[in-house]
Design a protein around this motif. Sequence first.
Motif, short mmCIF file in Angstrom:
data_model
loop_
_atom_site.label_atom_id
_atom_site.label_comp_id
_atom_site.label_asym_id
_atom_site.label_seq_id
_atom_site.Cartn_x
_atom_site.Cartn_y
_atom_site.Cartn_z
N ARG A 78 0.83 -1.38 0.12
CA ARG A 78 0.02 -0.01 0.03
C ARG A 78 0.81 1.35 -0.13
N ARG A 79 2.07 1.10 0.53
CA ARG A 79 2.99 2.33 0.51
C ARG A 79 3.65 2.58 -0.88
N ILE A 80 3.38 1.79 -1.88
CA ILE A 80 3.99 1.65 -3.08
C ILE A 80 2.93 1.61 -4.44
N GLY A 81 3.12 2.92 -4.83
CA GLY A 81 2.17 3.13 -5.94
C GLY A 81 3.03 2.80 -7.33
N TYR A 82 2.12 1.94 -8.28
CA TYR A 82 3.01 1.26 -9.45
C TYR A 82 2.22 1.63 -10.63
N VAL A 99 -9.59 4.54 -11.24
CA VAL A 99 -8.66 5.31 -10.43
C VAL A 99 -8.93 4.55 -8.98
N VAL A 100 -10.14 4.08 -8.60
CA VAL A 100 -10.35 3.45 -7.34
C VAL A 100 -10.38 2.10 -7.12
N ILE A 101 -9.96 1.33 -8.28
CA ILE A 101 -10.05 -0.04 -7.96
C ILE A 101 -9.42 -0.55 -7.02
N SER A 102 -8.15 -0.13 -6.53
CA SER A 102 -7.28 -0.86 -5.44
C SER A 102 -8.04 -0.68 -3.98
N LEU A 103 -8.84 0.67 -3.99
CA LEU A 103 -9.55 0.96 -2.74
C LEU A 103 -10.80 -0.13 -2.45
N VAL A 104 -11.16 -0.18 -3.76
CA VAL A 104 -12.78 -1.08 -3.90
C VAL A 104 -12.05 -2.60 -3.58
N GLU A 105 -11.10 -2.93 -4.07
CA GLU A 105 -10.52 -4.31 -3.84
C GLU A 105 -10.30 -4.65 -2.43
N HIS A 106 -9.98 -3.75 -1.85
CA HIS A 106 -9.30 -3.76 -0.52
C HIS A 106 -10.61 -3.35 0.57
N GLU A 117 -11.29 10.72 -2.86
CA GLU A 117 -9.95 10.15 -3.31
C GLU A 117 -9.57 10.50 -4.82
N ALA A 118 -10.81 10.16 -5.57
CA ALA A 118 -10.64 10.22 -7.09
C ALA A 118 -10.53 11.61 -7.44
N ALA A 167 -2.08 5.08 -9.35
CA ALA A 167 -1.01 4.76 -8.38
C ALA A 167 -0.85 5.82 -7.23
N LEU A 168 -1.58 6.96 -7.32
CA LEU A 168 -1.27 7.76 -6.21
C LEU A 168 -2.56 7.70 -5.07
N VAL A 169 -3.47 6.84 -5.34
CA VAL A 169 -4.46 6.26 -4.44
C VAL A 169 -3.79 5.87 -3.12
N GLY A 170 -4.28 6.34 -1.82
CA GLY A 170 -3.83 5.74 -0.76
C GLY A 170 -2.44 6.62 -0.26
#
Length: 261
Positions: A78-82, A99-106, A117-118, A167-170
């Motif tokens: 989570r500390r690394i944006g890729y 854009v928010v896919i990783s948040l939704v997955e988590h 966040e978006a 990648a900047l989400v979170g």
Amino acid sequence: MIELRGIRKSFGQKEVLKGVDLVIPTGSTTCVIGKSGSGKSVLLKHIVGLLHADAGTVLIDGKDVDQISRKDLFDLRRRIGYVFQGAALFDSLSVFDNVVISLVEHGERSETVLESEARRVLSSVGLLPDLTEEGSPLFAREYQILRNKKPSDLSGGMRKRVGVARALVGSPDYIFYDEPTTGLDPVTSQQIDDLIGDLASKLKVTSLVITHDMFSIFNIADHVAMLVDGVVRFQGDVPALRECADEEVVDFLSRYVAEGF
Ligand SMILES: Nc1ncnc2c1ncn2[C@@H]1O[C@H](COP(=O)(O)OP(=O)(O)O)[C@@H](O)[C@H]1O
Ligand SMILES: [Mg+2]
């Protein structure tokens, strides 16, 4: 700080990484250069834990990524944006959903959190006005239009920006970009380089940029590492790169020198 020590990786008979030592200092923008197929993407995947080394260690802030618990690895990710090679957006999804896919997955389900966040990340990458304008009708209108667009409605440069926004989400501490300017025209490439530089200074992120674009290196790098035959052949700042007498490095740089660098 990220430190790679003696990373080795083979695929079948082919040894791609033959003992890579690399330091990525906190707060710096490090560029990794090297010919196509030299193992740059493979190296990046070891840092984020998508590949595991046959030998050697990856230390992130002193922690060995292969030794930490699943929970710590999850936190570390989570500390690394890729930003993937080719930006790799999902064509069928809207900009917002991409854009928010990783948040939704988590497991994030709050629309307020997802929308805010978006807006924040899309503003950070310059696809929306500055966040200080967030309450204005103009910001709201532009956001509504952008959030519902599909990747196919966007230019190549805008798609890259959406990939960076994702990648900047979170609010990661590190951002890794895999060939962010490949396939873009020179003007758009320059704009993406400027964005990488802006994000590094504004958000204080440590950036790792894989590239074979010498223009990018001279624009954004504090630190450069060149991968040749599975090892880091050169590591240093841009002036040192220009001065380097190593045959492979000189050969790599020569075509750009001919163009005025
Ligand atoms: N998952 C994989 N399985 C087998 N071979 C791979 C895999 N990933 C990369 N390779 C090989 O490793 C080498 C380096 O690939 P890569 O890191 O993608 O190069 P680049 O420097 O262009 O990013 C290539 O020869 C590639 O074919
Ligand atoms: Mg690659």
